[in-house]
Scaffold this motif. Structure first.
Motif, PDB file in Angstrom:
ATOM      1  N   ALA A  32       0.836  -1.202   0.000  1.00 40.88           N
ATOM      2  CA  ALA A  32       0.000   0.000   0.000  1.00 40.88           C
ATOM      3  C   ALA A  32       0.871   1.252   0.000  1.00 40.88           C
ATOM      4  N   PHE A  33       1.966   1.248   0.777  1.00 40.04           N
ATOM      5  CA  PHE A  33       2.842   2.428   0.825  1.00 40.04           C
ATOM      6  C   PHE A  33       3.510   2.653  -0.523  1.00 40.04           C
ATOM      7  N   LEU A  53      -3.892   0.241   6.822  1.00 41.56           N
ATOM      8  CA  LEU A  53      -4.207   0.080   5.397  1.00 41.56           C
ATOM      9  C   LEU A  53      -5.336   1.013   4.990  1.00 41.56           C
ATOM     10  N   MET A  54      -6.361   1.083   5.843  1.00 44.40           N
ATOM     11  CA  MET A  54      -7.536   1.904   5.563  1.00 44.40           C
ATOM     12  C   MET A  54      -7.126   3.368   5.417  1.00 44.40           C
ATOM     13  N   MET A  55      -6.265   3.823   6.331  1.00 39.34           N
ATOM     14  CA  MET A  55      -5.853   5.229   6.302  1.00 39.34           C
ATOM     15  C   MET A  55      -4.934   5.503   5.113  1.00 39.34           C
ATOM     16  N   THR A  56      -4.123   4.496   4.705  1.00 38.56           N
ATOM     17  CA  THR A  56      -3.306   4.682   3.496  1.00 38.56           C
ATOM     18  C   THR A  56      -4.222   4.903   2.296  1.00 38.56           C
ATOM     19  N   LEU A  84      -7.329   6.005   2.335  1.00 38.51           N
ATOM     20  CA  LEU A  84      -8.003   7.303   2.470  1.00 38.51           C
ATOM     21  C   LEU A  84      -7.069   8.443   2.082  1.00 38.51           C
ATOM     22  N   TYR A  85      -5.780   8.321   2.503  1.00 36.64           N
ATOM     23  CA  TYR A  85      -4.810   9.373   2.194  1.00 36.64           C
ATOM     24  C   TYR A  85      -4.605   9.479   0.692  1.00 36.64           C
ATOM     25  N   ILE A  86      -4.542   8.311   0.001  1.00 38.66           N
ATOM     26  CA  ILE A  86      -4.390   8.350  -1.465  1.00 38.66           C
ATOM     27  C   ILE A  86      -5.592   9.066  -2.084  1.00 38.66           C
ATOM     28  N   VAL A  87      -6.797   8.758  -1.584  1.00 36.74           N
ATOM     29  CA  VAL A  87      -8.004   9.349  -2.168  1.00 36.74           C
ATOM     30  C   VAL A  87      -8.011  10.870  -1.983  1.00 36.74           C
ATOM     31  N   VAL A  88      -7.663  11.358  -0.783  1.00 34.85           N
ATOM     32  CA  VAL A  88      -7.805  12.803  -0.550  1.00 34.85           C
ATOM     33  C   VAL A  88      -6.591  13.602  -1.007  1.00 34.85           C
ATOM     34  N   SER A  89      -5.402  12.986  -1.067  1.00 33.14           N
ATOM     35  CA  SER A  89      -4.226  13.808  -1.348  1.00 33.14           C
ATOM     36  C   SER A  89      -3.805  13.764  -2.807  1.00 33.14           C
ATOM     37  N   ARG A  90      -4.217  12.748  -3.570  1.00 36.02           N
ATOM     38  CA  ARG A  90      -3.772  12.649  -4.965  1.00 36.02           C
ATOM     39  C   ARG A  90      -4.868  13.163  -5.890  1.00 36.02           C
ATOM     40  N   GLY A  91      -4.442  13.861  -6.936  1.00 32.75           N
ATOM     41  CA  GLY A  91      -5.420  14.445  -7.852  1.00 32.75           C
ATOM     42  C   GLY A  91      -5.740  13.553  -9.036  1.00 32.75           C
ATOM     43  N   ASN A  92      -4.915  12.524  -9.271  1.00 26.75           N
ATOM     44  CA  ASN A  92      -5.127  11.661 -10.430  1.00 26.75           C
ATOM     45  C   ASN A  92      -6.307  10.722 -10.179  1.00 26.75           C
ATOM     46  N   LEU A  93      -7.272  10.720 -11.115  1.00 30.78           N
ATOM     47  CA  LEU A  93      -8.518   9.994 -10.849  1.00 30.78           C
ATOM     48  C   LEU A  93      -8.317   8.473 -10.800  1.00 30.78           C
ATOM     49  N   VAL A  94      -7.405   7.929 -11.647  1.00 24.68           N
ATOM     50  CA  VAL A  94      -7.155   6.482 -11.586  1.00 24.68           C
ATOM     51  C   VAL A  94      -6.541   6.115 -10.239  1.00 24.68           C
ATOM     52  N   ILE A 131      -8.025   0.028  -2.074  1.00 24.25           N
ATOM     53  CA  ILE A 131      -7.258  -0.361  -0.884  1.00 24.25           C
ATOM     54  C   ILE A 131      -8.119  -0.183   0.360  1.00 24.25           C
ATOM     55  N   PHE A 132      -8.830   0.935   0.424  1.00 22.84           N
ATOM     56  CA  PHE A 132      -9.729   1.195   1.549  1.00 22.84           C
ATOM     57  C   PHE A 132     -10.753   0.065   1.658  1.00 22.84           C
ATOM     58  N   GLN A 133     -11.327  -0.288   0.511  1.00 22.46           N
ATOM     59  CA  GLN A 133     -12.358  -1.314   0.474  1.00 22.46           C
ATOM     60  C   GLN A 133     -11.820  -2.665   0.935  1.00 22.46           C
ATOM     61  N   THR A 134     -10.635  -3.047   0.427  1.00 24.15           N
ATOM     62  CA  THR A 134     -10.047  -4.333   0.821  1.00 24.15           C
ATOM     63  C   THR A 134      -9.772  -4.365   2.315  1.00 24.15           C
ATOM     64  N   SER A 135      -9.360  -3.207   2.877  1.00 21.64           N
ATOM     65  CA  SER A 135      -9.074  -3.211   4.308  1.00 21.64           C
ATOM     66  C   SER A 135     -10.350  -3.405   5.110  1.00 21.64           C
ATOM     67  N   VAL A 136     -11.473  -2.887   4.616  1.00 29.38           N
ATOM     68  CA  VAL A 136     -12.748  -3.140   5.314  1.00 29.38           C
ATOM     69  C   VAL A 136     -13.078  -4.637   5.253  1.00 29.38           C
ATOM     70  N   PHE A 137     -12.825  -5.246   4.084  1.00 26.57           N
ATOM     71  CA  PHE A 137     -13.053  -6.698   3.973  1.00 26.57           C
ATOM     72  C   PHE A 137     -12.239  -7.434   5.026  1.00 26.57           C
ATOM     73  N   LEU A 138     -10.946  -7.047   5.154  1.00 25.56           N
ATOM     74  CA  LEU A 138     -10.067  -7.753   6.097  1.00 25.56           C
ATOM     75  C   LEU A 138     -10.536  -7.555   7.534  1.00 25.56           C
ATOM     76  N   LEU A 139     -11.087  -6.366   7.833  1.00 27.20           N
ATOM     77  CA  LEU A 139     -11.613  -6.116   9.179  1.00 27.20           C
ATOM     78  C   LEU A 139     -12.733  -7.103   9.500  1.00 27.20           C
TER      79      LEU A 139
END
Lengths: 329, 131
Positions: A18-19, B18-21, B23-33, B41-49
């Protein structure tokens, strides 16, 4: 001890992946790493006894998602633009949210604790009653297709709707079949031969997963994705036109709707036997025989819709104005 | 907090990392892909929870063997299994939107798209047309 070590190692590997996704700016590596992330999480899911889930994650996350994202890259951009704004605020927000969530876990029952509320409420009912009420060994399939059939119908409809959405969004820009073959992969002899050898076993395996889902890990969701993967690999290597000749887009759209209709139709049939919607017990001579038949039919409906959504989504992406030229990567 | 607590809660903490990683990608990066990858990644981490909570120590996969055994909780598995397939369907929808945005704006960077929107808006105002 060995269990704990595997568990921790896989979690740390996930965090490392992830990182590096966060740090990469080449979108190709980002997408490939997200495939790696899915695959490692599938390993972890096997380790956590969720074999059905791991199966799905491996087929979906590492397979179909990666292909769709690569198709998107071919149509959009290959690199992420450098940062133009400060990232301090997002970092603070994320850090505080993480701290709040960790504070929330402090009260949680420990990992693997058999006396946790989640294991003592309704779960034992399903584990003990499945053998007599449904009569199939896989409890996950029993809950998915019978006890909780309503919810799965809803989810199949969500997949159906998302598929329709993709078709509507991309339909206006789909290239008409020109009759020309895209020859991008013609010189990859090894790929072509290996693909030809693989497609048969993949389709056969998909059918096994579809119809063996009552007895082992598997079912309509996994089988649908694997089935679609066989067609997508064919389209990737032999070109979209060849795939469209084998399975026309119109046929795929019919199957897309037929799957949901089949699922809903099984529910309507139970009405005629004087039972509740999606109560399969009247479909056979005995209640468990009816359950067997009902589960088989609805799982088949799920498999049809899922594979048709995946194939038609791929057709929609691959049929856009720019075919993927492999030398451009 | 004892070592026992740390070992017992480690899974949840890693899931939160993992969840926060994501979230950070979603809010800090401007590239839509990249945003969509972050969402995944956020979604997979919820699955793992969910799946972590369903695990029982010494348990096995919830497929009846005919012998008395300890099974892990099947209910989170059912929930997450369908969520994964719904997740890929919605990811496909998101990617389709990205392709259409690229067609309409010629870019998939959030900042550039917003700038174009602002320019178009001010041009519409100066010529007196309402959008």
């Amino acid at each position: 001890m060995i269990d704990t070590t595997i568990n921790f190692a896989l979690l740390l590997f996930l965090a490392a992946t992830a990182f590096s996704i966060l740090r990469r700016t080449t979108l190709f590596s980002v997408v490939m790493l997200s495939g790696v992330f899915s695959f490692v999480s599938a390993l972890l899911l096997v380790h956590l006894d969720a074999v059905d889930v791991a199966f799905t994650e491996a087929a979906v996350g590492a397979g179909i998602s990666t292909v769709l994202m690569l198709s998107t890259l071919a149509l959009t951009a290959r690199h992420e633009a450098p940062a133009s704004r400060s990232r301090a605020l997002p970092l603070i927000v994320v850090f505080l949210t993480g701290l709040a969530l960790i504070y929330g876990t402090l009260d949680m029952p420990h990992f693997g604790d058999p006396s946790a509320p989640v294991h003592t409420h309704v779960a034992p009912r399903y584990i003990t009653a499945t053998a007599t009420e449904i009569g199939i060994p896989n409890i996950v399939t029993a809950v998915l297709a019978s006890y909780r059939g309503f919810d799965t119908l809803g989810e199949t409809t969500v997949i159906f709707t998302a598929g329709i959405g993709v078709l509507l969004l991309l339909a206006g820009t789909i290239r008409e079949p020109t009759g020309l073959r895209i020859t991008a992969m013609d010189h990859h002899l090894v790929l072509r031969v290996v693909t030809k050898v693989l497609i048969g076993p993949i389709l056969l395996f998909a059918l096994y997963v579809q119809f063996h889902g009552d007895y082992g890990p598997g079912g309509g969701f996994q089988a649908g994705v694997i089935f679609a993967a066989a067609f997508i690999i064919y389209a990737l290597v032999f070109g979209l036109e060849a795939a469209r000749r084998a399975v026309p887009g119109r046929a795929v759209r019919w199957i897309l709707a037929a799957g949901v209709l089949m699922y809903g139709g099984v529910g309507v049939v139970s009405f005629f036997f004087g039972k509740n919607y999606l109560d399969y017990s009247a479909l056979g001579a005995t209640a468990t025989a009816g359950q067997h038949l009902g589960i088989l039919l609805v799982e088949f409906g799920v498999g049809m819709t899922v594979s048709a959504v995946m194939v038609s989504t791929y057709y929609a992406f691959a049929g856009q104005n720019r075919p993927i030229g492999d030398e451009e990567w | 907090m004892s070592l026992d607590d740390v070992l017992g809660l480690f899974n949840y903490w890693m899931v939160i990392v993992l969840m926060m990683t994501g979230l950070y990608i979603v809010v800090s990066r401007g590239n839509l892909v990249k945003k969509i990858v972050g969402l995944n990644i956020f979604q997979t981490s919820v699955f793992l929870l969910y799946i972590s909570m369903g695990k029982v120590s010494g348990g096995t996969a919830p497929i009846l063997t005919g012998k008395p055994e300890v099974y892990s909780n099947p209910l989170p598995h059912v929930l997450i299994l369908t969520a994964i397939v719904v997740g890929v369907a919605t990811t496909a929808l998101g990617l389709a939107l990205v392709v259409r945005i690229k067609n309409a704006y010629g870019s998939i960077e959030e900042d550039e798209i917003q700038t174009m929107d602002l320019v178009a808006e001010s041009e519409a105002e100066t010529t007196g047309h309402r959008r």
